[in-house]
Motif scaffolding. Structure first.
Motif, PDB file in Angstrom:
ATOM      1  N   THR A 108      41.936  42.672  27.806  1.00  0.00           N
ATOM      2  CA  THR A 108      40.999  43.122  26.779  1.00  0.00           C
ATOM      3  C   THR A 108      41.568  42.827  25.404  1.00  0.00           C
ATOM      4  O   THR A 108      42.792  42.792  25.219  1.00  0.00           O
ATOM      5  N   THR A 109      40.701  42.625  24.438  1.00  0.00           N
ATOM      6  CA  THR A 109      41.145  42.494  23.055  1.00  0.00           C
ATOM      7  C   THR A 109      41.233  43.881  22.438  1.00  0.00           C
ATOM      8  O   THR A 109      40.648  44.851  22.940  1.00  0.00           O
ATOM      9  N   LEU A 110      41.935  43.978  21.336  1.00  0.00           N
ATOM     10  CA  LEU A 110      42.016  45.265  20.637  1.00  0.00           C
ATOM     11  C   LEU A 110      40.646  45.665  20.102  1.00  0.00           C
ATOM     12  O   LEU A 110      40.298  46.857  20.090  1.00  0.00           O
ATOM     13  N   ARG A 111      39.878  44.686  19.673  1.00  0.00           N
ATOM     14  CA  ARG A 111      38.532  44.968  19.172  1.00  0.00           C
ATOM     15  C   ARG A 111      37.664  45.580  20.273  1.00  0.00           C
ATOM     16  O   ARG A 111      36.954  46.566  20.040  1.00  0.00           O
ATOM     17  N   GLU A 112      37.728  45.014  21.467  1.00  0.00           N
ATOM     18  CA  GLU A 112      36.948  45.554  22.585  1.00  0.00           C
ATOM     19  C   GLU A 112      37.412  46.954  22.950  1.00  0.00           C
ATOM     20  O   GLU A 112      36.600  47.831  23.283  1.00  0.00           O
ATOM     21  N   TYR A 113      38.727  47.193  22.885  1.00  0.00           N
ATOM     22  CA  TYR A 113      39.252  48.526  23.189  1.00  0.00           C
ATOM     23  C   TYR A 113      38.688  49.550  22.204  1.00  0.00           C
ATOM     24  O   TYR A 113      38.231  50.635  22.608  1.00  0.00           O
ATOM     25  N   VAL A 114      38.737  49.215  20.911  1.00  0.00           N
ATOM     26  CA  VAL A 114      38.247  50.147  19.885  1.00  0.00           C
ATOM     27  C   VAL A 114      36.770  50.465  20.106  1.00  0.00           C
ATOM     28  O   VAL A 114      36.335  51.613  19.961  1.00  0.00           O
ATOM     29  N   GLU A 115      36.010  49.452  20.474  1.00  0.00           N
ATOM     30  CA  GLU A 115      34.575  49.669  20.695  1.00  0.00           C
ATOM     31  C   GLU A 115      34.317  50.585  21.892  1.00  0.00           C
ATOM     32  O   GLU A 115      33.262  51.224  21.967  1.00  0.00           O
TER      33      GLU A 115
ATOM     34  N   GLN B 166      37.850  32.526  21.574  1.00  0.00           N
ATOM     35  CA  GLN B 166      37.717  33.879  22.116  1.00  0.00           C
ATOM     36  C   GLN B 166      36.261  34.335  22.157  1.00  0.00           C
ATOM     37  O   GLN B 166      35.825  34.969  23.111  1.00  0.00           O
ATOM     38  N   THR B 167      35.508  33.981  21.124  1.00  0.00           N
ATOM     39  CA  THR B 167      34.123  34.447  21.041  1.00  0.00           C
ATOM     40  C   THR B 167      33.137  33.504  21.713  1.00  0.00           C
ATOM     41  O   THR B 167      32.079  33.944  22.175  1.00  0.00           O
ATOM     42  N   ASP B 168      33.490  32.205  21.782  1.00  0.00           N
ATOM     43  CA  ASP B 168      32.514  31.222  22.264  1.00  0.00           C
ATOM     44  C   ASP B 168      32.829  30.627  23.628  1.00  0.00           C
ATOM     45  O   ASP B 168      31.935  30.076  24.273  1.00  0.00           O
ATOM     46  N   ASP B 169      34.080  30.686  24.050  1.00  0.00           N
ATOM     47  CA  ASP B 169      34.460  30.043  25.317  1.00  0.00           C
ATOM     48  C   ASP B 169      35.543  30.886  25.987  1.00  0.00           C
ATOM     49  O   ASP B 169      36.736  30.619  25.869  1.00  0.00           O
ATOM     50  N   ALA B 170      35.111  31.913  26.681  1.00  0.00           N
ATOM     51  CA  ALA B 170      36.044  32.884  27.259  1.00  0.00           C
ATOM     52  C   ALA B 170      37.030  32.246  28.228  1.00  0.00           C
ATOM     53  O   ALA B 170      38.200  32.631  28.274  1.00  0.00           O
ATOM     54  N   GLU B 171      36.585  31.260  28.994  1.00  0.00           N
ATOM     55  CA  GLU B 171      37.454  30.641  29.995  1.00  0.00           C
ATOM     56  C   GLU B 171      38.601  29.886  29.330  1.00  0.00           C
ATOM     57  O   GLU B 171      39.762  30.014  29.723  1.00  0.00           O
ATOM     58  N   ARG B 172      38.273  29.089  28.304  1.00  0.00           N
ATOM     59  CA  ARG B 172      39.334  28.346  27.617  1.00  0.00           C
ATOM     60  C   ARG B 172      40.242  29.288  26.840  1.00  0.00           C
ATOM     61  O   ARG B 172      41.449  29.043  26.716  1.00  0.00           O
ATOM     62  N   TYR B 173      39.671  30.358  26.290  1.00  0.00           N
ATOM     63  CA  TYR B 173      40.509  31.338  25.595  1.00  0.00           C
ATOM     64  C   TYR B 173      41.498  31.979  26.561  1.00  0.00           C
ATOM     65  O   TYR B 173      42.678  32.156  26.233  1.00  0.00           O
ATOM     66  N   ARG B 174      41.048  32.331  27.773  1.00  0.00           N
ATOM     67  CA  ARG B 174      41.958  32.930  28.747  1.00  0.00           C
ATOM     68  C   ARG B 174      43.079  31.966  29.113  1.00  0.00           C
ATOM     69  O   ARG B 174      44.234  32.371  29.306  1.00  0.00           O
ATOM     70  N   THR B 175      42.724  30.682  29.219  1.00  0.00           N
ATOM     71  CA  THR B 175      43.756  29.676  29.484  1.00  0.00           C
ATOM     72  C   THR B 175      44.777  29.652  28.365  1.00  0.00           C
ATOM     73  O   THR B 175      45.992  29.631  28.603  1.00  0.00           O
ATOM     74  N   PHE B 176      44.285  29.649  27.135  1.00  0.00           N
ATOM     75  CA  PHE B 176      45.186  29.637  25.977  1.00  0.00           C
ATOM     76  C   PHE B 176      46.101  30.848  25.988  1.00  0.00           C
ATOM     77  O   PHE B 176      47.323  30.731  25.839  1.00  0.00           O
TER      78      PHE B 176
END
Length: 647
Positions: free
Chosen positions: A428-435, A380-390
């Motif tokens: 969006t992640t919950l962390r990003e929403y809170v920020e 999630q933090t280092d490889d957004a494309e692969r995280y989205r696939t997951f």
């Protein structure tokens, strides 16, 4: 091998779906037929694993395990290829059950996808799933013969089929322990060197590509040419050669294993043609030692949501195979994870029941789960494309962990990704929403529903859109449940915009609007009381709304009421949950509502017309949120009459 005496010869029909699979294989368009050998070797390896385990657990089992191996035998003149093992073998009943019948769920889905697939690469992925790997032999063989004897049994079984819907099975008195599968290869393949499966070069190529990691030796008689000089010429000699390296990847240092080796092991474990999304290699030391090699797939398997789908990882003890799908090592919400765990200190005859209670296994399970979740977090933090696939493939399953894994709830919430009103294209992640929360915003706003469109067009959204508040859009069925269990994230309460009271005004705005609101309460008090009496069978309360800007009315639940969608889900599962009445909120600035108030006060319409208007108001609020009308025909009749009166 010659058979001395044969008894009980039967010709039986395959199960219907097995016949369809046979036809699919016989008339296959797959370009990579080589995987039939991978499947036969994999089956042979499993049989050897099971025999080793049986010999250790059952001391009365008289078997020789000193030279367990897989043999590949070729007869170029007869054009036959045999894969032989001296493993556990099968009884007659097991042959019928395992080969004549496909009992696992999802086979129909395999057939459908295989028939629909125009892409050979996509089609190849289906072979090996749901126990159909054996049938891939019919891609290359006109006839398949299986000779087997179960370890400890006195007699064996011979099975043969040409893949036309029936098979012949018979008892034989003289059969070696284990299983031998002999293929009468198709004559047309001999004309193409790419598919000549009697060629030593071809067999070497397949074994190296697919089965190099198998823990048992794969042997074959090979020819070597000795150069004796000018006078003696060249002379070919035959020798038995081991074709595979037999390296246990999980026991080797990570820097000594290349990605290709990892990927081949993953394919063997998962029967997935594609490469894994991520490899997790870990080692536990201390009081309880183990090695683990886990794989996160790049796409969801077909049986991900099947009740009897494959789940769990392989369990070994000191390199001895114990069980294939050890569910005790991996929670249900991570059932897509494949891999191997090799424990050093467990008993070899440990059962599934004991595993569920074993303290050491529970410790390993906790470590594996934390490692998998931290790996996803790293993606999630280092490889957004692969995280989205997951998350696209496995997000709904991972969210199941929020219901039954309280220990890791925070870690799961950190990797959750959901749609929101901020961006229709990106989650969006919950962390990003809170920020991104507005100054003074205390709650994380969300709304559940069957689709993004339905949520976005809901009347409940109006005030939030007008004020520029971001709202999470939760449309997976599991979302209806977990948001009821999870109270907060990072100290911020999760709040449904379709429940309770909503007031987005600042303190100054509340103060300035207070006189107008008090006047509205007085003006609408009589109408609200009348509507509450008129609709008492449908709603528990009627009140003015602060969440509506353009719609005349909406239905909301009390803070702790279950949603209509969740109620529907429980009833579909056979649970008789109570039906909570909801609250009807009115928009006092809407012409329909203000007009109804005036008509009621001045008695401009008779009681029946006012009552029907109340029904229409409630029905429109119900339809606006995607609900079902209790009496659609009555609603449409009243609506048609009203429209006719306006013309």
């Amino acid at each position: 091998m010659e058979v001395c005496v044969s008894t009980r010869i039967e010709t039986l029909e395959f199960q219907a779906e097995a016949r369809q699979l046979l036809q699919l294989m016989v008339h296959s368009i797959y370009s990579d037929k080589d995987i039939f050998l991978r499947e036969l070797i994999s089956n042979a390896s499993d049989a050897l694993d099971k025999l080793r385990l049986a010999s250790l657990v059952d001391k009365d089992l008289q078997v020789d395990t000193s030279d367990l191996h897989i043999a590949i035998e070729v007869d170029r003149e007869k054009r036959t290829l045999t894969v032989r093992d001296n493993g556990i073998g099968m009884s007659r009943d097991e042959v019928v059950q395992l080969i004549g019948t496909i009992a696992k769920s999802g086979t129909a889905e395999v057939l459908r996808k295989a028939k629909e697939s125009a892409d050979a690469a996509a089609s190849r992925e289906l072979i090996g799933q749901f126990g159909v790997g054996f049938y891939s032999t019919f891609m290359v063989a006109d006839t398949v013969t299986l000779l087997t004897r179960r370890a400890g049994a006195s007699g064996g079984t011979r099975w043969e089929s040409s893949g036309e819907g029936t098979y012949v099975i018979e008892d034989v008195d003289d059969a070696p322990q284990g299983t031998a599968v002999t293929l009468q290869l198709k004559p047309e393949d001999a004309e193409d060197h790419l598919f000549d499966y009697t060629a030593e070069r071809k067999i070497r190529e397949i074994v190296k590509k697919y089965s190099d990691f198998i823990a048992w030796p794969i042997r074959m008689a090979t020819e070597s040419t000795d150069t004796g000089g000018a006078d003696t010429g060249d002379e070919a000699t035959t020798q038995i050669e081991t074709l595979n390296s037999m390296k246990a990847l999980w026991a080797r240092p990570r820097d000594e294993v290349d990605q290709a080796e990892y990927h081949e092991l993953y394919r063997h474990l998962s029967h997935d043609w594609t490469d894994p999304l991520e490899v997790v290699h870990m080692k536990g030391e201390g009081l309880f030692e183990y090695e683990a090699l886990l794989f996160i797939p790049a796409h969801a398997p077909l049986d991900l949501f099947a009740q009897d789908g494959r789940r769990g990882v392989q369990l070994y003890v000191k390199r001895v195979f114990i069980m294939d799908d050890c569910q005790a090592l991996m929670p249900n919400y991570l059932r897509f994870v494949k891999g191997v765990v090799d424990a050093h200190d467990l008993s070899l005859n440990i059962s599934r029941e004991i595993l569920q209670q074993d303290r050491q296994i529970q410790l390993v399970r906790r470590r594996l789960v934390k490692k998998v979740l931290s790996t996803v977090r790293s993606l999630q933090t280092d490889d957004a494309e692969r995280y989205r696939t997951f998350w696209k493939e496995f997000g709904p399953v991972v969210k199941e962990g929020l219901l039954d894994d309280g220990d890791n709830q925070e870690a799961i919430l950190e990797v959750v990704s959901v749609a929101s009103t901020r961006d229709p294209e990106q989650t969006t992640t919950l962390r990003e929403y809170v920020e991104r929360m507005k100054d003074g915003q205390d709650d994380i706003y969300y709304m559940t529903g069957e689709s993004r469109l339905m949520v976005e067009k809901s009347p409940h959204m109006e005030a939030f859109q007008a004020r520029g508040y971001e709202v999470l859009i939760l449309t997976d069925p599991v979302d209806e449940v977990w948001v009821e269990r999870v109270a907060q994230f990072d100290g911020k309460p999760l709040r449904s915009i379709a429940k309770g009271q909503v007031d987005l005004d600042t303190a100054d705005e509340k103060e300035s609007a207070e006189p107008e609101r008090e006047q509205q309460k007085k003006d609408y008090a009589e109408l609200l009381s009348w509507l509450a009496r008129t609709l008492q069978d449908q709603v528990k309360e009627v009140r003015l709304s602060s969440r509506l800007t353009t719609s005349p009315a909406c239905l909301v639940g009390d803070t702790f009421d279950i949603t209509p969608t969740l109620e529907k889900m429980y009833r579909a599962m056979g649970q008789n949950v109570p039906h909570p009445k909801r609250i009807l909120e009115l928009n006092p600035t809407h012409p329909l509502v203000s007009g109804l108030r005036k008509a009621h006060e001045q008695q401009d319409a008779d009681a029946d017309v006012l009552g029907e208007t109340a029904e229409l108001l409630y029905g429109m609020a119900l339809l606006a949120e995607g609900g079902e009308l209790p009496d659609p025909s009555r609603f449409t009749r009243i609506l048609a009459d009203r429209l006719a009166n306006t013309l």
